[in-house]
Structure formats: structure tokens, C-alpha cells
Design a protein around this motif. Structure first.
Motif, PDB file in Angstrom:
ATOM      1  N   SER A 270       1.069  -1.178  -0.250  1.00 17.72           N
ATOM      2  CA  SER A 270      -0.295   0.048  -0.205  1.00 17.72           C
ATOM      3  C   SER A 270       0.805   1.489   0.327  1.00 17.72           C
ATOM      4  O   SER A 270       1.950   1.145   0.344  1.00 17.72           O
ATOM      5  N   GLY A 271       0.663   1.891  -1.113  1.00 21.10           N
ATOM      6  CA  GLY A 271       1.475   3.727  -0.516  1.00 21.10           C
ATOM      7  C   GLY A 271       2.806   3.591  -1.663  1.00 21.10           C
ATOM      8  O   GLY A 271       2.588   4.471  -2.541  1.00 21.10           O
TER       9      GLY A 271
ATOM     10  N   LYS B 153       0.907   2.219  -7.066  1.00 18.61           N
ATOM     11  CA  LYS B 153       0.381   1.064  -8.004  1.00 18.61           C
ATOM     12  C   LYS B 153      -0.363   2.413  -8.924  1.00 18.61           C
ATOM     13  O   LYS B 153      -0.434   2.638  -9.655  1.00 18.61           O
TER      14      LYS B 153
ATOM     15  N   THR C 185      -1.279   5.239  -8.747  1.00 18.31           N
ATOM     16  CA  THR C 185      -0.426   6.668  -9.323  1.00 18.31           C
ATOM     17  C   THR C 185      -0.008   6.149 -10.655  1.00 18.31           C
ATOM     18  O   THR C 185      -0.223   7.547 -11.753  1.00 18.31           O
TER      19      THR C 185
HETATM   20  N1  LIG Z   1      -4.071  13.082  -3.725  1.00 20.89           N
HETATM   21  C1  LIG Z   1      -2.956  12.887  -2.902  1.00 20.89           C
HETATM   22  N2  LIG Z   1      -2.584  14.002  -2.273  1.00 20.89           N
HETATM   23  C2  LIG Z   1      -1.185  13.616  -1.724  1.00 20.89           C
HETATM   24  N3  LIG Z   1      -0.719  12.579  -2.191  1.00 20.89           N
HETATM   25  C3  LIG Z   1      -1.165  11.482  -2.194  1.00 20.89           C
HETATM   26  C4  LIG Z   1      -2.620  10.975  -2.810  1.00 20.89           C
HETATM   27  N4  LIG Z   1      -2.906  10.425  -3.494  1.00 20.89           N
HETATM   28  C5  LIG Z   1      -2.304   9.448  -3.200  1.00 20.89           C
HETATM   29  N5  LIG Z   1      -1.146  10.016  -2.376  1.00 20.89           N
HETATM   30  C6  LIG Z   1       0.210   9.497  -1.941  1.00 20.89           C
HETATM   31  O1  LIG Z   1       0.506   9.114  -2.845  1.00 20.89           O
HETATM   32  C7  LIG Z   1       1.785   7.300  -2.551  1.00 20.89           C
HETATM   33  C8  LIG Z   1       1.394   6.386  -3.566  1.00 20.89           C
HETATM   34  O2  LIG Z   1      -0.129   6.749  -3.780  1.00 20.89           O
HETATM   35  P1  LIG Z   1      -0.794   5.088  -4.860  1.00 20.89           P
HETATM   36  O3  LIG Z   1      -2.403   5.646  -4.886  1.00 20.89           O
HETATM   37  O4  LIG Z   1      -0.554   5.248  -6.126  1.00 20.89           O
HETATM   38  O5  LIG Z   1      -0.456   4.422  -3.737  1.00 20.89           O
HETATM   39  P2  LIG Z   1      -0.818   2.130  -4.146  1.00 20.89           P
HETATM   40  O6  LIG Z   1       0.015   1.497  -4.304  1.00 20.89           O
HETATM   41  O7  LIG Z   1      -1.771   1.937  -5.339  1.00 20.89           O
HETATM   42  O8  LIG Z   1      -1.658   1.921  -2.969  1.00 20.89           O
HETATM   43  P3  LIG Z   1      -2.405   1.674  -2.079  1.00 20.89           P
HETATM   44  O9  LIG Z   1      -2.033  -0.142  -2.623  1.00 20.89           O
HETATM   45  O10 LIG Z   1      -3.499   1.304  -0.961  1.00 20.89           O
HETATM   46  O11 LIG Z   1      -3.702   1.417  -3.426  1.00 20.89           O
HETATM   47  C9  LIG Z   1       1.047   7.332  -1.618  1.00 20.89           C
HETATM   48  O12 LIG Z   1       2.141   7.655  -0.658  1.00 20.89           O
HETATM   49  C10 LIG Z   1      -0.072   8.176  -1.244  1.00 20.89           C
HETATM   50  O13 LIG Z   1      -0.266   8.984   0.476  1.00 20.89           O
END
Ligand SMILES: Nc1ncnc2c1ncn2[C@@H]1O[C@H](COP(=O)(O)OP(=O)(O)OP(=O)(O)O)[C@@H](O)[C@H]1O
Ligand SMILES: [Mg+2]
Length: 233
Positions: free
Chosen positions: A41-42, A45, A47
Motif C-alpha cells: 500500500s502506498g 500502483k 498513481t
Molecule cells: N491526492 C493525494 N495527495 C497527496 N498524496 C497522495 C494523493 N494520492 C496518493 N498520494 C500518496 O501517493 C502515494 C502513492 O499512492 P497510490 O494511491 O499510488 O498507492 P497504491 O500503491 O495504489 O496504494 P494502495 O495499495 O493502498 O491502493 C502514497 O504515499 C499516497 O499517500
């Protein structure tokens, strides 16, 4: 329709303010490959998937679909011009529309003629095993059935790329595995380029030809999946 396409990312970076979320991603996804993006998580992915969809723009780097540039620093070709299909965790179906109307929606947006639309919707519903539910509203369906509707809607316009963001994580584990195997079979039949975000290693192994491990915004490792570790078509 467009031929299925390869996807190339070169030096793609993304930041929220001062927080670097993706750091210089280089990645090639050959046409017809199902690529899983796996990581905690985070790690970035969703993004990365949003960048592939055109929902957001990279701070640096380029993204190509085949020979076509679809994103560069500060610019992105919008989603509706990319010929992609998307499936999200929360289904995102329109509650006031029937199954048939939900699936027909992308074709209406593209002004596909009525007869052709009916033919394609019937074909997409048959592919996901929902032909008999065409007249129902989403509220009258199980979670797994709703996700099949979302899948039919994603493929009905015959996109050249399919993007998935944790589409099975709202379902219980038994259903998750069976729907995952059905999706793997469907993706093989379509032969389409697909990117599948998950934090579930088992799902990635069932579905994908290759698995990209993301860690803190970087590509950690890429490995091929052998048919013995997952589903074959
Ligand atoms: N709108 C936003 N503003 C600031 N930071 C953000 C925002 N959206 C995501 N982030 C940050 O960007 C990073 C990547 O987020 P992302 O959603 O791509 O992760 P992920 O791998 O999809 O996680 P998950 O498995 O929880 O869905 C994280 O540290 C998150 O806190
Ligand atoms: Mg995510």
C-alpha cells in the motif's frame, strides 16, 4: 479497431507536492501482455495506473502507446482519446441504468449505431456470463456479478488496452479466486494488452504473464510467470 498496442514508459516521475510518488520509472509492456503491478500500500500502483489512463500527468518522462506519445511532462492525452477500458475496485456502475444500459454506455458515447450496439452489448454480456441479467439494475446483483458488468463495459468498445485497479478486493476470497481465473481466461481470449494493479501475489500469478514489483515508487523487479504457477488459458 486499433491493433493491440505495446506500452512504453521512459523516465516517468510523479510527485504530490514535495513527496515523490514515482521515481524514474522505465517499463516496457509488449502488445498482448498481461502485466501485474504488485506492491505494498502506498508504493504508487494506482498513481502509475492513473498515468496510463490519462487521468493525471507525469512531472517528467514520456509514455507511448505503440508509436503514439500519450503523455509527457505536464501533458496527457485525455482518457477518452486513448481507447482504453478500465475496471476499478468499486465497480462504478450507474445505479439508475440496467446492466444492458451500463454496458452500452461507452458505445453510445462513441455514437455506435443502435443495431451494432445491441450486437456488441449482447456479445460482451455473453463473454462475462451475464446474458440473462441484461434487464436488471446493479442493486439486484451480487458484488461478483456487478464486477462482471464493469468488465463487460470495459471490453465492449474493443479497447486496445485494459487497465484494472484492484478489481477483486471487495469480494470474498473464494469468489475472488474464481472470478480471477475467469478474467485470466477472458484476457487470453481477447489477446489484449492489460495492466492489473493488485497487492495480492496469488491474483498476480493467476492472471499475469509478467509481474512488476513496485517499491516506494521504483521498479524493484520484473519477473515472468510460468504457467505452472498460475492459470493457463
Ligand atoms: N491526492 C493525494 N495527495 C497527496 N498524496 C497522495 C494523493 N494520492 C496518493 N498520494 C500518496 O501517493 C502515494 C502513492 O499512492 P497510490 O494511491 O499510488 O498507492 P497504491 O500503491 O495504489 O496504494 P494502495 O495499495 O493502498 O491502493 C502514497 O504515499 C499516497 O499517500
Ligand atoms: Mg491503489
Amino acid at each position: 479497431m486499433d491493433a493491440f498496442t505495446d506500452i512504453r514508459l521512459a523516465g516517468v516521475s510523479y510527485a504530490f507536492g514535495s513527496h515523490t510518488v514515482l521515481n524514474q520509472i522505465d517499463l516496457e509492456i509488449p502488445a498482448g501482455t498481461v502485466m501485474a503491478l504488485l506492491g505494498p500500500s502506498g508504493c504508487g500502483k494506482s498513481t502509475l495506473l492513473r498515468l496510463l489512463a490519462g487521468l493525471t500527468q507525469p512531472a517528467a518522462g514520456t509514455i507511448h502507446f505503440g508509436t503514439r506519445l500519450v503523455a509527457k511532462s505536464g501533458w496527457a492525452l485525455p482518457p477518452e482519446l486513448r481507447n482504453i477500458g478500465m475496471v476499478f475496485q468499486d465497480y462504478a456502475l450507474w445505479p439508475h441504468m440496467t446492466v444492458e444500459q451500463n454496458v452500452a454506455f461507452p458505445l453510445k458515447m462513441r455514437r455506435v449505431a443502435h443495431t451494432e450496439r445491441e450486437r456488441r452489448v449482447a456479445g460482451a454480456l455473453a463473454r462475462v456470463g451475464l446474458s440473462e441479467f441484461a434487464g436488471r439494475k446493479p442493486a439486484g446483483l451480487s458484488g461478483g456479478q456487478q464486477q462482471r458488468v464493469a468488465l463487460a463495459r470495459a471490453i465492449v468498445a474493443e479497447p486496445r488496452v485494459l487497465l484494472f485497479d484492484e478489481p477483486l478486493s471487495n469480494l470474498d476470497s473464494e469468489l475472488r479466486e474464481s472470478l480471477c481465473r475467469d478474467m485470466a481466461t477472458l484476457l487470453r481470449q481477447l489477446g489484449i494488452t492489460a495492466v492489473y494493479v493488485t497487492h495480492d501475489r496469488r491474483e498476480a500469478e493467476i492472471l499475469a504473464d509478467r509481474i512488476v514489483h513496485l517499491s516506494a515508487g521504483r521498479v524493484d523487479a520484473i519477473r515472468s510467470v510460468t504457467s505452472s504457477s498460475g492459470e493457463t488459458a
